[in-house]
Motif scaffolding. Structure first.
Motif, mmCIF file in Angstrom:
data_model
loop_
_atom_site.group_PDB
_atom_site.id
_atom_site.type_symbol
_atom_site.label_atom_id
_atom_site.label_comp_id
_atom_site.label_asym_id
_atom_site.label_seq_id
_atom_site.Cartn_x
_atom_site.Cartn_y
_atom_site.Cartn_z
ATOM 1 N N THR A 189 0.844 -1.189 0.000
ATOM 2 C CA THR A 189 0.000 0.000 0.000
ATOM 3 C C THR A 189 0.881 1.240 0.000
ATOM 4 O OG1 THR A 189 -1.768 -1.108 1.230
ATOM 5 C CG2 THR A 189 -1.736 1.287 1.308
ATOM 6 N N CYS A 190 0.443 2.249 -0.729
ATOM 7 C CA CYS A 190 1.129 3.546 -0.721
ATOM 8 C C CYS A 190 0.082 4.622 -0.456
ATOM 9 C CB CYS A 190 1.837 3.786 -2.037
ATOM 10 S SG CYS A 190 2.551 5.440 -2.199
ATOM 11 N N ILE A 191 0.282 5.380 0.602
ATOM 12 C CA ILE A 191 -0.608 6.489 0.944
ATOM 13 C C ILE A 191 0.074 7.796 0.569
ATOM 14 C CG2 ILE A 191 -1.900 7.624 2.770
ATOM 15 C CD1 ILE A 191 -2.820 4.781 2.206
ATOM 16 N N VAL A 192 -0.660 8.649 -0.115
ATOM 17 C CA VAL A 192 -0.111 9.905 -0.632
ATOM 18 C C VAL A 192 -0.745 11.079 0.109
ATOM 19 C CG1 VAL A 192 0.213 11.310 -2.690
ATOM 20 C CG2 VAL A 192 0.161 8.810 -2.874
ATOM 21 N N SER A 193 0.062 12.085 0.428
ATOM 22 C CA SER A 193 -0.458 13.299 1.050
ATOM 23 C C SER A 193 0.363 14.488 0.592
ATOM 24 C CB SER A 193 -0.416 13.172 2.576
ATOM 25 O OG SER A 193 0.910 13.016 3.036
ATOM 26 N N GLY A 194 -0.221 15.674 0.763
ATOM 27 C CA GLY A 194 0.510 16.893 0.429
ATOM 28 C C GLY A 194 0.391 17.341 -1.017
ATOM 29 N N LEU A 195 -0.446 16.683 -1.787
ATOM 30 C CA LEU A 195 -0.689 17.110 -3.160
ATOM 31 C C LEU A 195 -2.113 16.732 -3.540
ATOM 32 C CD1 LEU A 195 -0.552 14.180 -4.731
ATOM 33 C CD2 LEU A 195 1.897 14.615 -4.731
ATOM 34 N N ASP A 196 -2.568 17.339 -4.629
ATOM 35 C CA ASP A 196 -3.898 17.004 -5.139
ATOM 36 C C ASP A 196 -3.756 15.700 -5.907
ATOM 37 O OD1 ASP A 196 -6.470 18.810 -7.010
ATOM 38 O OD2 ASP A 196 -6.335 16.722 -6.356
ATOM 39 N N TRP A 197 -4.002 14.600 -5.219
ATOM 40 C CA TRP A 197 -3.714 13.286 -5.781
ATOM 41 C C TRP A 197 -4.533 12.966 -7.027
ATOM 42 C CZ3 TRP A 197 -7.471 9.291 -5.343
ATOM 43 C CH2 TRP A 197 -8.599 9.652 -4.612
ATOM 44 N N LEU A 234 -4.707 14.793 -9.526
ATOM 45 C CA LEU A 234 -4.008 15.367 -10.671
ATOM 46 C C LEU A 234 -2.682 14.657 -10.955
ATOM 47 C CD1 LEU A 234 -4.516 19.175 -9.944
ATOM 48 C CD2 LEU A 234 -5.911 17.658 -11.383
ATOM 49 N N TYR A 235 -2.390 13.626 -10.186
ATOM 50 C CA TYR A 235 -1.087 12.983 -10.273
ATOM 51 C C TYR A 235 -1.196 11.517 -10.693
ATOM 52 C CZ TYR A 235 1.372 16.885 -8.154
ATOM 53 O OH TYR A 235 1.942 18.113 -7.919
ATOM 54 N N ALA A 236 -0.231 11.116 -11.494
ATOM 55 C CA ALA A 236 -0.046 9.701 -11.775
ATOM 56 C C ALA A 236 0.781 9.089 -10.647
ATOM 57 C CB ALA A 236 0.677 9.515 -13.103
ATOM 58 N N LEU A 237 0.446 7.866 -10.278
ATOM 59 C CA LEU A 237 1.177 7.149 -9.231
ATOM 60 C C LEU A 237 1.816 5.897 -9.822
ATOM 61 C CD1 LEU A 237 -1.441 7.353 -6.310
ATOM 62 C CD2 LEU A 237 0.473 8.894 -6.810
ATOM 63 N N ALA A 238 2.991 5.573 -9.336
ATOM 64 C CA ALA A 238 3.743 4.466 -9.933
ATOM 65 C C ALA A 238 4.395 3.600 -8.858
ATOM 66 C CB ALA A 238 4.814 5.008 -10.871
ATOM 67 N N TRP A 239 4.734 2.387 -9.265
ATOM 68 C CA TRP A 239 5.484 1.463 -8.430
ATOM 69 C C TRP A 239 6.817 1.132 -9.088
ATOM 70 C CZ3 TRP A 239 4.417 0.202 -3.550
ATOM 71 C CH2 TRP A 239 3.109 0.373 -3.085
ATOM 72 N N PHE A 240 7.858 1.139 -8.258
ATOM 73 C CA PHE A 240 9.208 0.776 -8.667
ATOM 74 C C PHE A 240 9.753 -0.229 -7.657
ATOM 75 C CE2 PHE A 240 10.566 4.090 -11.765
ATOM 76 C CZ PHE A 240 9.476 4.935 -11.685
ATOM 77 N N ARG A 241 10.844 -0.863 -8.025
ATOM 78 C CA ARG A 241 11.564 -1.675 -7.062
ATOM 79 C C ARG A 241 13.050 -1.594 -7.362
ATOM 80 N NH1 ARG A 241 10.089 -7.937 -8.891
ATOM 81 N NH2 ARG A 241 11.218 -7.915 -10.886
ATOM 82 N N GLN A 242 13.838 -1.936 -6.330
ATOM 83 C CA GLN A 242 15.276 -1.980 -6.503
ATOM 84 C C GLN A 242 15.818 -3.171 -5.743
ATOM 85 O OE1 GLN A 242 17.428 1.624 -5.570
ATOM 86 N NE2 GLN A 242 19.162 0.973 -6.843
ATOM 87 N N ALA A 243 16.386 -4.092 -6.489
ATOM 88 C CA ALA A 243 16.994 -5.271 -5.892
ATOM 89 C C ALA A 243 18.421 -4.951 -5.463
ATOM 90 C CB ALA A 243 16.990 -6.423 -6.896
ATOM 91 N N PRO A 244 18.955 -5.684 -4.522
ATOM 92 C CA PRO A 244 20.330 -5.434 -4.065
ATOM 93 C C PRO A 244 21.321 -5.499 -5.219
ATOM 94 C CG PRO A 244 19.222 -6.962 -2.590
ATOM 95 C CD PRO A 244 18.304 -6.760 -3.753
ATOM 96 N N GLY A 245 22.115 -4.458 -5.352
ATOM 97 C CA GLY A 245 23.143 -4.425 -6.381
ATOM 98 C C GLY A 245 22.636 -4.154 -7.779
ATOM 99 N N LYS A 246 21.372 -3.831 -7.918
ATOM 100 C CA LYS A 246 20.798 -3.593 -9.248
ATOM 101 C C LYS A 246 20.206 -2.188 -9.338
ATOM 102 C CE LYS A 246 19.712 -8.424 -10.257
ATOM 103 N NZ LYS A 246 18.664 -9.373 -10.714
#
Length: 123
Positions: free
Chosen positions: A20-28, A30-42
């Protein structure tokens, strides 16, 4: 602007998690939301982007058919359902926001980021 991820943890191969990602501080709305990940060493990897009005942009073939993003239309939140997890999915998972619609360029640019939630998949 604040984005806060939660729901990470440790699971065995084949298991599931829902982030889950909760967003605050902007007019949500009007915004696109995205998911990323980062594996160790990558490098950081873009997974999905979701427009407020509908329409998702998938970025990673590695998670197609296993991960499903969604976006709450009544609350400033986005979710990532992750099924059939395997050890290669281990990493820190982030959500991000940008004004207007999801970008199609690679890598996609997002100015606002959460701190991430750790996902660890054991074999």
């Amino acid at each position: 602007v604040q984005l806060v991820e939660s729901g990470g943890g440790s699971v065995q191969s084949g298991g599931s998690l829902r982030l889950t990602c909760i967003v605050s501080g902007l007019d949500w709305t009007l915004y696109a939301l995205a998911w990323f990940r980062q594996a160790p060493g990558k490098e950081r990897e873009a997974l999905f982007c979701l427009n407020f009005g509908g329409g998702n942009v998938p970025y990673s073939p590695a998670v197609a058919g296993r991960f499903t993003p969604s976006r709450d239309i009544e609350n400033p939140a986005t979710y990532l359902q992750m099924n059939s997890l395997h050890p290669d999915d281990t990493g820190n998972y982030f959500c991000a926001a940008r004004r207007d619609s999801c970008p199609r360029e690679s890598p996609p640019f997002f100015p606002f980021w959460g701190r991430g939630t750790q996902v660890t998949v054991s074999s």
